[in-house]
Each structure stands twice: as C-alpha cells, then as structure tokens.
Design an enzyme around this catalytic site. Structure first.
Site, PDB file in Angstrom:
ATOM      1  CB  CYS A 119      23.140  87.684  89.319  1.00 11.19           C
ATOM      2  SG  CYS A 119      24.758  88.056  88.610  1.00 11.19           S
ATOM      3  CG  HIS A 259      22.702  90.292  92.511  1.00  5.65           C
ATOM      4  ND1 HIS A 259      23.585  89.343  92.956  1.00  5.65           N
ATOM      5  CD2 HIS A 259      23.226  90.794  91.362  1.00  5.65           C
ATOM      6  CE1 HIS A 259      24.602  89.264  92.105  1.00  5.65           C
ATOM      7  NE2 HIS A 259      24.409  90.135  91.135  1.00  5.65           N
ATOM      8  CG  ASN A 289      28.033  90.233  90.893  1.00  3.31           C
ATOM      9  OD1 ASN A 289      27.503  89.200  91.291  1.00  3.31           O
ATOM     10  ND2 ASN A 289      27.591  90.880  89.828  1.00  3.31           N
TER      11      ASN A 289
END
Length: 334
Positions: A119, A259, A289
């Site tokens: 990520c 994020h 996500n």
C-alpha cells in the site's frame, strides 16, 4: 537517460484514475461469508468495493488511468521518459506490468519497471520518479498505483475478504515552479515484522503446488491487530518526519490524503496529527482498500471535486506490506 548536476523542482502535472464498473456491496458479502453490513461498516467504514471483470488484468486498469493522466497533463506518448508501476498484483511474474503498459500506450522512449511495496507503493513511486526529474535524467515520468486484489483474496476468510477492492490511479511528474511541487518525502521499512501481512505462496520460497492451492496460500494473510497498531504508529511518525524535513508544522497542512485502509486508522492518524475532519479526504466507503491505488485515486477525486487548490500544502501518508511506510508533502502546483 543522462544525469545532470542541476536539481529541478518536481510537481504533479496530471492525474487520472480508473475503477471497475462492478460494485460488490456489504449486502452482497452477507450472502458469501459469515458477516454483516453493520459489522463491516462499524469496524472498517467500508460500504462497497469495485471488482475487476475476469477479462481484465492489472495492466488494463493501469492503461485506462494513465491515459487520463496523460490527457490531463497534455502529454503525448513520445514525451514519457519513464514508467513506474506500484503493484503487488502484477499480470505475471515477468515481463513487468510497467513494460506491458509501455506497450499498450506506445511509450517508445520510456524505460519501465515495477516496485512491490504494498500500500506504500505509490508514494515510493513518487519519491523515485521525482529524483529522476530532479537530477535531469528525465523530464516526464508516469507513476501508477494499481491492484486487482480480488484475485488474491480468500473469499471464505471474513477478516480479509471484506477489506479490499480493485482500481488504479496515475500521475504525471514534470518540472514545476521553484518552491512548489514535492517538498519532501520519507520512506521506511520494518522487514522484521513483514510476516504480519503476506501472500505466502507463488514465489521461489514456496512455488505453486496442489498443496499451496488447497491451503489457500496464494491469498492475503494478515494479522489485523498488529497491522492496525503498526499503521497508526508508522503513519504518524513518517508524517511528522516529512514535515520536519520540509521545515513545516502541522498547522501548515491544508489537506491530508491518507491510505484508505480502515476508517479507524484514518481517524486515529488525523487525531494524532491534529488535522480536522474537513481537511481529510476519505473515499474508503466506496472502494475499500485498493492498496497502492488508494492514494492516487483519492488525489484524482479530490482534484476533480475542487478540494485541492493551487498552492495548497498536501500531505500524503501510507503504510503497507513489508512492513513499509511512506509520506510525501507537496505544494500543489497544477
């Protein structure tokens, strides 16, 4: 590429994103696994996520997002000097997804490579790409974060399959006005704790076999509690370190794009950084996500909604598999 001694300021001159059309809601997941809309929303903030069509690969998502970013920046294929793609769901082991995208877009003058940082990948890509421009090695760099995580999920594991979605975001990096663009960045890793977030099989350590497939070792394995603690701790620290390197304070932040992993993580980090809700961008509820795609998709949406304005100080911060962390602070120059 030819490296010069002059250092140039670097900024984002174009943005673009692509998310698949198919939406998988929490109510859909209720029919697939032992979970509920209420459980997912209260613990993660996610209401739905996008799922790529079976005919699509990560390079396809990258291509769509990149086309939009190039158009936004007014860049022609022959102008691109370098393609950097952050992904943990590449089309195949090799060639790299970046080389496939180079082919798709006809970027005949561009070097190309992938990075695998989970990520944190897009911010790693921004840092790497900016240095190629800063030193004069490149004038135009295409950075993409893209994932099709739906292909590496265990759809019987309710602790992970509800969290992730598919998508891609891209930006064009070029020289900008002095004092604007990327002002500082901070990258880091804690490999000793990498076992908290893994996809165990499929590499040289554990090649594909009937056993690895049966045991679902080609899917995401995560210790959620440990990753949560790491995320909050590392995102706060990297943000403060980057602000310090830029000679700025928390009061200077106009906009925070974290994020998009979990609403509780985002709220905890914002609280620790004393950034009010109205300055924090959140689209987690729509997409879940998307790993390396989360931040570039968020940037594109924030820009298109007029939330980021010229000369705003924007803080980007992420954590990811590795374990890794990254942050970038920039003065919006587009």
């Amino acid at each position: 590429m030819h490296i010069l001694n002059t250092l140039y300021p670097v900024g984002i001159s174009g943005v673009g994103s692509y998310v698949p059309e198919t939406t998988l809601t929490n109510f859909d997941l209720e029919k697939m696994v032992d979970t509920s809309d209420e459980w997912i929303r209260t613990r993660t903030g996610i209401e739905s996520r996008r799922i790529a069509d079976k005919s699509m690969a990560t390079s396809d998502l990258c291509t769509f997002a990149a086309q939009k970013a190039m158009k936004d920046a007014g860049v022609e294929p022959e102008d691109v000097d370098l393609v950097i793609i952050a992904t943990v769901t590449s089309d195949m082991a090799y060639p790299s997804t970046a080389c496939l995208v180079q082919k798709n877009l006809g970027l005949k003058n561009a070097a190309a490579f992938d990075i695998s940082v989970g990520c944190s990948g897009f911010l790693y890509g921004l840092a790497i790409g900016s240095n190629f421009i800063k030193t004069g090695a490149c004038k135009t760099v295409l950075v993409i974060g893209a994932e099709i995580l739906s292909r590496v999920l265990n759809w019987t594991d309710r602790s992970t399959c509800v969290l992730f979605g598919d998508g891609a975001g891209a930006c064009i990096l070029q020289r900008c006005e002095e004092g604007k663009g990327i002002l500082a960045y901070n990258l880091g890793a804690d490999g000793a704790n990498g076992h908290f977030l893994t996809q165990p099989a499929g590499g040289s350590r554990m090649p594909a076999s009937i056993e690895t497939v049966q045991k679902k070792l080609h899917t995401v394995h995560m210790n959620g509690g440990e990753v949560f603690k790491f995320a909050v701790r590392s995102m706060e620290k990297t943000a403060l370190d980057t602000l310090n390197d830029a000679g700025m304070s928390l009061d200077d932040i106009d906009f925070l794009i974290p994020h998009q992993a979990n609403i509780r993580i985002i709220e905890s980090v914002a609280k620790r950084l004393k950034v009010p809700k109205e300055k924090v961008f959140i689209n987690l509820n729509k997409y879940g996500n998307m790993s390396s795609a989360s931040i570039p998709v968020a940037i594109d949406e924030a820009v298109s909604k007029g939330l980021i304005k010229k000369d705003d100080i924007v803080l980007l911060v992420a954590f990811g598999a590795g374990l890794t962390w990254a942050s970038v602070i920039l003065k919006w120059s587009k």
